[in-house]
Design a protein around this motif. Structure first.
Motif, PDB file in Angstrom:
ATOM      1  N   VAL A 301       1.797  23.381  -5.356  1.00  0.00           N
ATOM      2  CA  VAL A 301       0.355  23.271  -5.076  1.00  0.00           C
ATOM      3  C   VAL A 301      -0.234  22.069  -5.810  1.00  0.00           C
ATOM      4  N   LEU A 302       0.113  21.929  -7.096  1.00  0.00           N
ATOM      5  CA  LEU A 302      -0.426  20.816  -7.877  1.00  0.00           C
ATOM      6  C   LEU A 302       0.041  19.478  -7.318  1.00  0.00           C
ATOM      7  N   MET A 316      -0.373  11.783   3.030  1.00  0.00           N
ATOM      8  CA  MET A 316      -0.914  12.966   3.689  1.00  0.00           C
ATOM      9  C   MET A 316       0.174  13.900   4.213  1.00  0.00           C
ATOM     10  N   ASP A 317       1.203  13.320   4.827  1.00  0.00           N
ATOM     11  CA  ASP A 317       2.292  14.153   5.354  1.00  0.00           C
ATOM     12  C   ASP A 317       3.040  14.868   4.225  1.00  0.00           C
ATOM     13  N   ILE A 321       3.537  19.001   3.423  1.00  0.00           N
ATOM     14  CA  ILE A 321       4.845  19.631   3.153  1.00  0.00           C
ATOM     15  C   ILE A 321       4.782  20.495   1.907  1.00  0.00           C
ATOM     16  N   TYR A 322       4.153  19.975   0.845  1.00  0.00           N
ATOM     17  CA  TYR A 322       4.096  20.740  -0.412  1.00  0.00           C
ATOM     18  C   TYR A 322       3.142  21.934  -0.314  1.00  0.00           C
ATOM     19  N   PHE A 323       2.065  21.804   0.464  1.00  0.00           N
ATOM     20  CA  PHE A 323       1.198  22.965   0.692  1.00  0.00           C
ATOM     21  C   PHE A 323       1.991  24.097   1.355  1.00  0.00           C
ATOM     22  N   ILE A 324       2.741  23.758   2.370  1.00  0.00           N
ATOM     23  CA  ILE A 324       3.516  24.775   3.091  1.00  0.00           C
ATOM     24  C   ILE A 324       4.604  25.364   2.203  1.00  0.00           C
ATOM     25  N   ILE A 411       2.703  28.919  10.642  1.00  0.00           N
ATOM     26  CA  ILE A 411       2.890  27.707   9.847  1.00  0.00           C
ATOM     27  C   ILE A 411       4.329  27.223   9.939  1.00  0.00           C
ATOM     28  N   GLU A 412       5.287  28.172   9.812  1.00  0.00           N
ATOM     29  CA  GLU A 412       6.694  27.803   9.874  1.00  0.00           C
ATOM     30  C   GLU A 412       7.050  27.234  11.249  1.00  0.00           C
ATOM     31  N   ALA A 413       6.452  27.813  12.319  1.00  0.00           N
ATOM     32  CA  ALA A 413       6.721  27.325  13.677  1.00  0.00           C
ATOM     33  C   ALA A 413       6.199  25.904  13.852  1.00  0.00           C
TER      34      ALA A 413
END
Length: 413
Positions: A301-302, A316-317, A321-324, A411-413
């Motif tokens: 998250v950080l 941004m991309d 990725i890290y949010f997910i 989200i995973e899809a």
């Protein structure tokens, strides 16, 4: 901080402490002076009755001294077993027994008070009580420091002063008084330097509880609180060096330090350096706790937030990725309805809206039509995330069964 009034624990229901209080009222003269004043050795020879009476007094007063040693050992054991409340109670008993054994004006009694203050801070997290006892001990220790002749005694007093000023500094910091915190921690630093000089080539007191690393980190946080960012960073860099030298470069102690250093670099607008520190923290979390641990989820998250703060399109991309990754790790480790899982989802939703993902939906509708799977998928994600955001604002821990599973599947899809 709790709104309820601060309450100092009492020991009125403890018969052993009752005995100590009762005995302390009878012992107005410190033990090391009492025997000589009651039974002077000069002038005339002692009678057999006088000798027996003197021995009886010494035997009587040896009980608190023995109990003090036992209590100190018990405190150390309780701290080792992480029985914090019981350890703090034992520190109170140490103060009482020190008062009886040495007298309340003696430096050893002030030393026991300094330890009690440190206990209230580190064992109980109660800064108000910690400050009260530290202030009580300060004048006595400063007075004795100025007139000590023995190096051993001076080392112990310096050790107690380091603990006392560290306690005051951190207590002020916890109460959001940065200047007072920094002022007291500087004093702790000076006393620690003096102690190290005195111990050079010798042995430092075994009772030293405030490590150089702890003091350095506290100084870094106090510097940050008064907005001295360069100084704060220098202290944290020193702390990292101490940790690596003693524990290596893959210890969990480094995770918090790297995260705090990243915060400082973000305030200095050095976003690339902040990202680098957070990548180091994330790497350590993976190696120590696995990819689906709460620690790794928090580090993800950080990192996601750090990438977004840079404001660069190329980040941004990676942020997404890290949010997910963080949501997936929280869900696996803590469950889909846990507060931290919901907060990570809310952060992701806000980021999606902020970065125009809802415009994204309109373009997909124009390109593929409203019934296309891509359009429906994006719309479902936004709808569910908006519900999460609205719900978590009202209550963090309540959730509709099955909702979060569907969010993560989309989200995973």
């Amino acid at each position: 901080m709790r709104a309820s009034p601060i309450r100092i624990p009492t020991v009125s229901n403890d018969t052993e402490w009752d005995f100590c209080f009762h005995l302390s009222q009878q012992t107005k003269i410190p033990t090391y002076q009492q025997t000589e004043e009651l039974y002077p050795t000069g002038g005339s020879e002692e009678s057999e009755e006088d000798t027996k009476a003197k021995e009886k007094t010494i035997d009587c007063m040896s009980l608190p001294r023995e109990k003090l040693v036992q209590s100190q050992k018990k405190t150390a054991q309780l701290i080792k077993e992480k029985m914090n409340t019981q350890a703090n109670q034992e520190l109170i008993r140490c103060v009482i027994l020190s008062r009886i054994t040495f007298g309340e004006e003696h430096w050893k009694c002030a030393q026991a008070l300094a330890s009690l203050a440190y206990g209230y801070l580190t064992l109980r997290g109660l800064p108000a009580q910690a400050k009260k006892h530290a202030e009580s001990a300060k004048n006595t220790l400063l007075t004795w420091k100025g007139k000590t002749t023995s190096d051993k005694e001076k080392k112990e007093i310096l050790d107690a002063l380091v603990m006392l000023y560290y306690t005051l500094g951190v207590a002020w910091l916890l109460q959001n008084h940065g200047r007072e915190a920094y002022f007291n921690l500087q004093k702790a630093e000076r006393n620690m330097k003096e102690l190290k000089e005195l111990c050079k080539g010798g042995i430092c007191p075994h009772g030293l509880q405030v490590s150089e690393k702890d003091l350095t980190v506290a100084l870094g946080r106090a510097s940050l609180a008064i907005h001295r960012l360069n100084l704060a960073l220098a202290y944290f860099e020193k702390a990292v060096g101490n940790v690596i030298a003693t524990k290596g470069d893959r210890t969990s102690d480094l995770v918090t330090l790297y995260e705090e250093m990243a915060q400082i670099e973000q305030l200095r607008r050095n976003h690339d350096q902040a990202i680098q520190y957070l990548q180091q923290a994330h790497s350590i979390c993976i190696s120590l706790f696995t990819e689906v641990s709460p620690q790794t989820a928090e580090a993800s998250v950080l990192l996601a937030k750090a990438y977004t703060m840079s404001g660069e399109a190329r980040h941004m991309d990676v942020a997404e990725i890290y949010f997910i990754k963080s949501i997936s790790a929280y869900q696996t480790a803590l469950g889909p309805e846990d507060c931290q899982t919901l907060m990570a989802i809310e952060d992701f939703y806000k980021w999606l809206i902020h970065n125009g993902k809802k415009e994204c939906l309109m373009i997909q509708v124009l390109l593929y039509g409203s019934e296309h799977s891509k359009s429906r998928g994006t719309k479902n994600v936004l709808t569910l995330l908006q519900r999460v955001s609205n719900s978590s604002s009202r209550w963090r821990r309540k959730a509709t069964p099955g909702r979060w599973d569907s969010v993560c599947k989309v989200i995973e899809a």
